[in-house]
Design a protein around this motif. Structure first.
Motif, PDB file in Angstrom:
ATOM      1  N   VAL A   1       0.863  -1.189   0.000  1.00  0.00           N
ATOM      2  CA  VAL A   1       0.000   0.000   0.000  1.00  0.00           C
ATOM      3  C   VAL A   1       0.896   1.234   0.000  1.00  0.00           C
ATOM      4  CG1 VAL A   1      -1.989  -1.029   1.178  1.00  0.00           C
ATOM      5  CG2 VAL A   1      -0.136  -0.020   2.526  1.00  0.00           C
ATOM      6  N   GLN A   2       0.313   2.341  -0.406  1.00  0.00           N
ATOM      7  CA  GLN A   2       1.011   3.622  -0.340  1.00  0.00           C
ATOM      8  C   GLN A   2       0.654   4.305   0.969  1.00  0.00           C
ATOM      9  OE1 GLN A   2       3.065   2.817  -3.346  1.00  0.00           O
ATOM     10  NE2 GLN A   2       3.249   4.940  -2.710  1.00  0.00           N
ATOM     11  N   ARG A   3       1.650   4.743   1.698  1.00  0.00           N
ATOM     12  CA  ARG A   3       1.435   5.477   2.942  1.00  0.00           C
ATOM     13  C   ARG A   3       2.215   6.770   2.836  1.00  0.00           C
ATOM     14  NH1 ARG A   3       3.405   3.904   9.022  1.00  0.00           N
ATOM     15  NH2 ARG A   3       2.068   5.336  10.145  1.00  0.00           N
ATOM     16  N   GLY A   4       1.489   7.871   2.646  1.00  0.00           N
ATOM     17  CA  GLY A   4       2.164   9.123   2.334  1.00  0.00           C
ATOM     18  C   GLY A   4       2.818   8.973   0.982  1.00  0.00           C
ATOM     19  N   GLY A   5       4.089   9.271   0.900  1.00  0.00           N
ATOM     20  CA  GLY A   5       4.801   9.091  -0.360  1.00  0.00           C
ATOM     21  C   GLY A   5       5.559   7.791  -0.429  1.00  0.00           C
ATOM     22  N   ASP A   6       5.390   6.937   0.595  1.00  0.00           N
ATOM     23  CA  ASP A   6       6.167   5.705   0.662  1.00  0.00           C
ATOM     24  C   ASP A   6       5.325   4.485   0.307  1.00  0.00           C
ATOM     25  OD1 ASP A   6       8.404   7.114   1.571  1.00  0.00           O
ATOM     26  OD2 ASP A   6       7.741   6.972   3.658  1.00  0.00           O
ATOM     27  N   SER A   7       6.000   3.494  -0.252  1.00  0.00           N
ATOM     28  CA  SER A   7       5.370   2.213  -0.526  1.00  0.00           C
ATOM     29  C   SER A   7       5.623   1.296   0.665  1.00  0.00           C
ATOM     30  CB  SER A   7       5.954   1.594  -1.801  1.00  0.00           C
ATOM     31  OG  SER A   7       5.487   0.276  -1.970  1.00  0.00           O
ATOM     32  N   VAL A   8       4.557   0.750   1.237  1.00  0.00           N
ATOM     33  CA  VAL A   8       4.664  -0.123   2.406  1.00  0.00           C
ATOM     34  C   VAL A   8       4.447  -1.563   1.962  1.00  0.00           C
ATOM     35  CG1 VAL A   8       3.656  -0.727   4.636  1.00  0.00           C
ATOM     36  CG2 VAL A   8       3.893   1.680   3.976  1.00  0.00           C
ATOM     37  N   LEU A   9       5.387  -2.438   2.294  1.00  0.00           N
ATOM     38  CA  LEU A   9       5.320  -3.846   1.927  1.00  0.00           C
ATOM     39  C   LEU A   9       5.194  -4.668   3.208  1.00  0.00           C
ATOM     40  CD1 LEU A   9       5.598  -4.890  -1.034  1.00  0.00           C
ATOM     41  CD2 LEU A   9       7.919  -5.624  -0.433  1.00  0.00           C
ATOM     42  N   VAL A  10       4.173  -5.506   3.282  1.00  0.00           N
ATOM     43  CA  VAL A  10       3.941  -6.343   4.466  1.00  0.00           C
ATOM     44  C   VAL A  10       3.783  -7.784   4.003  1.00  0.00           C
ATOM     45  CG1 VAL A  10       2.407  -6.835   6.414  1.00  0.00           C
ATOM     46  CG2 VAL A  10       2.851  -4.460   5.740  1.00  0.00           C
ATOM     47  N   TRP A  11       4.547  -8.692   4.626  1.00  0.00           N
ATOM     48  CA  TRP A  11       4.522 -10.108   4.227  1.00  0.00           C
ATOM     49  C   TRP A  11       3.864 -10.941   5.318  1.00  0.00           C
ATOM     50  CZ3 TRP A  11       8.548 -13.832   6.136  1.00  0.00           C
ATOM     51  CH2 TRP A  11       8.331 -15.119   5.639  1.00  0.00           C
ATOM     52  N   GLY A  12       2.934 -11.816   4.904  1.00  0.00           N
ATOM     53  CA  GLY A  12       2.387 -12.800   5.816  1.00  0.00           C
ATOM     54  C   GLY A  12       0.947 -12.549   6.208  1.00  0.00           C
ATOM     55  N   GLN A  13       0.111 -13.600   6.161  1.00  0.00           N
ATOM     56  CA  GLN A  13      -1.274 -13.440   6.564  1.00  0.00           C
ATOM     57  C   GLN A  13      -1.387 -13.186   8.065  1.00  0.00           C
ATOM     58  OE1 GLN A  13      -3.744 -15.430   8.287  1.00  0.00           O
ATOM     59  NE2 GLN A  13      -2.131 -16.685   9.219  1.00  0.00           N
ATOM     60  N   ASP A  14      -0.356 -13.569   8.835  1.00  0.00           N
ATOM     61  CA  ASP A  14      -0.360 -13.289  10.265  1.00  0.00           C
ATOM     62  C   ASP A  14       0.027 -11.847  10.563  1.00  0.00           C
ATOM     63  OD1 ASP A  14       2.256 -13.579   9.452  1.00  0.00           O
ATOM     64  OD2 ASP A  14       2.772 -15.158  10.880  1.00  0.00           O
ATOM     65  N   ARG A  15       0.218 -11.051   9.504  1.00  0.00           N
ATOM     66  CA  ARG A  15       0.528  -9.637   9.689  1.00  0.00           C
ATOM     67  C   ARG A  15      -0.623  -8.733   9.207  1.00  0.00           C
ATOM     68  NH1 ARG A  15       3.907 -12.020  12.153  1.00  0.00           N
ATOM     69  NH2 ARG A  15       6.109 -11.465  12.361  1.00  0.00           N
ATOM     70  N   LEU A  16      -1.808  -9.296   9.038  1.00  0.00           N
ATOM     71  CA  LEU A  16      -2.925  -8.469   8.567  1.00  0.00           C
ATOM     72  C   LEU A  16      -3.289  -7.392   9.581  1.00  0.00           C
ATOM     73  CD1 LEU A  16      -5.286 -11.086   6.852  1.00  0.00           C
ATOM     74  CD2 LEU A  16      -3.723  -9.456   5.765  1.00  0.00           C
ATOM     75  N   GLY A  17      -3.203  -7.711  10.859  1.00  0.00           N
ATOM     76  CA  GLY A  17      -3.460  -6.693  11.874  1.00  0.00           C
ATOM     77  C   GLY A  17      -2.439  -5.581  11.822  1.00  0.00           C
ATOM     78  N   LEU A  18      -1.185  -5.936  11.631  1.00  0.00           N
ATOM     79  CA  LEU A  18      -0.128  -4.929  11.496  1.00  0.00           C
ATOM     80  C   LEU A  18      -0.341  -4.098  10.240  1.00  0.00           C
ATOM     81  CD1 LEU A  18       2.570  -3.806  12.566  1.00  0.00           C
ATOM     82  CD2 LEU A  18       3.740  -5.597  11.272  1.00  0.00           C
ATOM     83  N   LEU A  19      -0.716  -4.766   9.154  1.00  0.00           N
ATOM     84  CA  LEU A  19      -1.015  -4.049   7.910  1.00  0.00           C
ATOM     85  C   LEU A  19      -2.120  -3.024   8.109  1.00  0.00           C
ATOM     86  CD1 LEU A  19      -0.899  -3.712   4.773  1.00  0.00           C
ATOM     87  CD2 LEU A  19      -2.592  -5.560   4.636  1.00  0.00           C
ATOM     88  N   ALA A  20      -3.204  -3.427   8.777  1.00  0.00           N
ATOM     89  CA  ALA A  20      -4.316  -2.515   9.019  1.00  0.00           C
ATOM     90  C   ALA A  20      -3.865  -1.314   9.841  1.00  0.00           C
ATOM     91  CB  ALA A  20      -5.455  -3.253   9.732  1.00  0.00           C
ATOM     92  N   SER A  21      -3.034  -1.567  10.854  1.00  0.00           N
ATOM     93  CA  SER A  21      -2.539  -0.465  11.685  1.00  0.00           C
ATOM     94  C   SER A  21      -1.669   0.497  10.875  1.00  0.00           C
ATOM     95  CB  SER A  21      -1.727  -1.013  12.871  1.00  0.00           C
ATOM     96  OG  SER A  21      -2.555  -1.720  13.759  1.00  0.00           O
ATOM     97  N   LEU A  22      -0.835  -0.055   9.985  1.00  0.00           N
ATOM     98  CA  LEU A  22       0.013   0.803   9.156  1.00  0.00           C
ATOM     99  C   LEU A  22      -0.830   1.656   8.215  1.00  0.00           C
ATOM    100  CD1 LEU A  22       2.828  -1.766   8.314  1.00  0.00           C
ATOM    101  CD2 LEU A  22       3.091   0.306   9.687  1.00  0.00           C
ATOM    102  N   ILE A  23      -1.880   1.061   7.623  1.00  0.00           N
ATOM    103  CA  ILE A  23      -2.755   1.824   6.746  1.00  0.00           C
ATOM    104  C   ILE A  23      -3.441   2.935   7.534  1.00  0.00           C
ATOM    105  CG2 ILE A  23      -4.831   1.729   5.302  1.00  0.00           C
ATOM    106  CD1 ILE A  23      -4.066  -1.188   4.657  1.00  0.00           C
ATOM    107  N   ASP A  24      -3.832   2.612   8.770  1.00  0.00           N
ATOM    108  CA  ASP A  24      -4.552   3.571   9.600  1.00  0.00           C
ATOM    109  C   ASP A  24      -3.650   4.639  10.195  1.00  0.00           C
ATOM    110  OD1 ASP A  24      -6.802   2.074   9.058  1.00  0.00           O
ATOM    111  OD2 ASP A  24      -6.736   0.975  10.950  1.00  0.00           O
TER     112      ASP A  24
END
Length: 404
Positions: free
Chosen positions: A379-402
Motif C-alpha cells: 500500500v502507499q502510505r504518504g509518499g512511501d510504498s509499504v510492503l507487508v509479508w504474511g497473513q499473520d501480519r494483517l493486523g499490522l497491515l491494518a494499523s500501518l494503513i490507519d
C-alpha cells in the motif's frame, strides 16, 4: 490460577518483543507467567535445525523481517536496535536469568538482560555487563558461573523441546504450545479473553481512495487465509484490492529459497505449522482443509485469475476449503461452469502468450519490490510504498494503513 509458560532466549528479537507483552496478556485474564530461560541454539539442535535460524535465508527475507521487527517495536512502543554483532552468544546471559529466583526477580532481571541486548547496545557476552545486571537484582557478581546452572540450562532446554518447542518465543498453556510473539492472541483467547482480530478502521478511512496490492499464489495456504480477509480489510479503509498472481516457485528459485519451504522444515516445526494453519482458520472463522494433492500446480488457475481477477476468492475456496483440484482444464473447467463462467473462453484466454508473459512479469515485479513470499501486501502510505509479508501480519497491515 492458570500458568502461562514463556520460553525465551534473549538472542531472539521476537522473544524480546514478546517479553514486552506477555505479562499484560496474562494479567488481563488472571493468569500467571512462568518465565522459562532456555538456550535457543541448544533447542535448535534438539530438533535437528541449524544453530542459526537465519542460515540460508534469502536477502529479501532478511530485509523484510528486519523491517517487520522495527514495525512491531514501534507499535509496542519499545526501542529495538540490532547489534552489529548479532547474533551474540547468550549462554551466560541465560544462565544468569536462570540463576534469578522464579517470580518477580527473574522477570525484572530478564527484562534487564533483554534491554541490554536490544535497547542499550550492551554486550551480554561481557562479564562486567552481566555482573552489573546481577548486582542490580540482588545476585552476586558472577552468579551465572555457578556449576549447577550449566546442567540446569541444558535440562530446561531439553524440557522445552519435550513440550514441542522448536524456537522462541514459545508459550505453553496446559498441554498446548504456540510459537511466535504474534500468536499471543491465540494464547489470550485460550485463557478466556476476546482479543481483537483486526483493528477497527477510523471513520474517515472510507473516504480514502487508493489501492491495496495483493501478491499471491494459489499454491500457498497462507495466501488462502489472507484472501478471506483482504477484501473486508481494504473496503473498511476505502481501498480497492489489486490481485497480482505470481509464480511463487519461480520467485523462490530466483531469490534462493527452497521451492516448498514447508517440506524443508524439521519435523517438529512442520507439524506445528500444519496445526497453526488450523488455528488461523479458526481465528478468522473460515473453513480450511489441507488438500491431499500438495504441493499444488497452480500455473493454470493463476492465468485464469489474471484474465478474471474477481474469481480469485472462489478459486482459493475451492482448493483450500473444498479440496478440489484446479490444475488441469479437466478439473478447473467444471468449477468455472459452476461459477457461471464460460470455461472454454477463460481457459483459452489463460493460455494466450500475453497472459503467460503477464504472469512472468508479475513475478519479476514482485522480486524487484523485495517480495520474499506470499501473501505480500503493498500500500502507499504518504509518499512511501509499504510492503507487508504474511497473513499473520494483517493486523499490522491494518494499523500501518490507519497511520499506526
Amino acid at each position: 490460577m492458570v500458568d502461562l509458560e514463556f520460553y525465551y532466549d534473549v538472542v531472539c528479537p521476537y522473544a524480546y518483543l514478546a517479553s514486552a507483552q506477555v505479562e499484560a496478556v496474562a494479567k488481563r485474564q488472571g493468569a500467571r507467567v512462568r518465565w522459562r530461560p532456555i538456550l535457543l541454539g541448544g533447542l535448535l539442535r534438539e530438533v535437528g535445525a541449524p544453530d542459526d535460524p537465519n542460515v540460508g535465508m534469502s536477502a529479501a527475507k532478511v530485509e523484510i523481517q528486519a523491517l517487520d521487527r522495527q514495525r512491531w517495536a514501534v507499535r509496542l512502543g519499545v526501542p529495538l536496535v540490532t547489534p552489529p554483532e548479532h547474533p551474540r552468544r547468550t549462554v551466560n546471559a541465560m544462565r544468569l536469568c536462570l540463576a534469578a529466583p522464579e517470580g518477580e526477580r527473574r522477570v525484572a532481571l530478564s527484562h534487564d538482560v533483554f534491554a541490554a541486548y536490544w535497547a542499550r547496545g550492551e554486550d551480554v557476552t561481557d562479564a562486567q555487563v552481566l555482573d552489573a545486571i546481577a548486582v542490580r537484582h540482588g545476585l552476586e557478581a558472577g552468579a551465572y558461573r555457578a556449576p549447577e546452572l550449566k546442567a540446569a540450562l541444558r535440562e530446561a532446554t531439553a524440557a522445552a523441546a519435550g513440550r514441542g518447542a522448536f524456537g522462541v518465543p514459545s508459550f505453553v498453556v496446559g498441554d498446548t504450545l504456540w510459537w511466535g510473539q504474534d500468536r499471543l492472541g491465540f494464547v489470550e483467547e485460550v485463557l478466556g479473553g476476546q482479543p481483537e482480530r483486526l483493528p477497527t478502521a477510523p471513520e474517515s478511512s472510507s473516504a480514502r481512495a487508493g489501492r491495496l496490492t495483493f501478491f499471491h499464489d494459489f499454491a500457498s495456504p497462507f495466501s488462502y487465509l489472507a484472501s478471506t480477509q483482504i477484501e473486508s480489510l481494504a473496503a473498511a479503509r476505502g481501498l480497492e484490492v489489486e490481485y497480482v498472481p505470481i509464480l511463487l516457485g519461480a520467485l523462490f528459485r530466483d531469490i534462493g529459497t527452497p521451492n516448498v519451504p514447508l517440506l524443508e522444515m524439521n519435523e517438529t516445526k512442520q507439524a506445528y505449522v500444519r496445526r497453526d494453519l488450523d488455528d488461523w482458520a479458526a481465528w478468522w472463522g473460515v473453513p480450511f482443509a489441507f488438500p491431499e494433492h500438495f504441493p499444488l500446480r497452480s500455473v493454470l488457475p493463476l492465468r485464469v485469475a489474471l484474465v478474471k481477477p474477481s474469481l480469485t476468492p472462489m478459486l482459493y475456496r475451492a482448493i483450500w476449503a473444498e479440496g478440489r483440484r484446479v490444475d488441469t482444464p479437466e478439473t478447473l473447467g467444471p468449477l468455472l461452469e459452476e461459477a457461471g463462467e464460460s470455461a472454454a473462453s477463460l481457459l483459452a484466454a489463460a493460455v494466450e502468450p500475453e497472459n503467460k508473459a503477464r504472469l512472468r512479469e508479475n513475478t519479476e515485479r514482485a522480486e524487484t519490490l523485495g517480495v520474499c513470499g506470499v501473501p505480500t501486501m503493498q500500500v502507499q502510505r504518504g509518499g512511501d510504498s509499504v510492503l507487508v509479508w504474511g497473513q499473520d501480519r494483517l493486523g499490522l497491515l491494518a494499523s500501518l494503513i490507519d497511520g499506526g
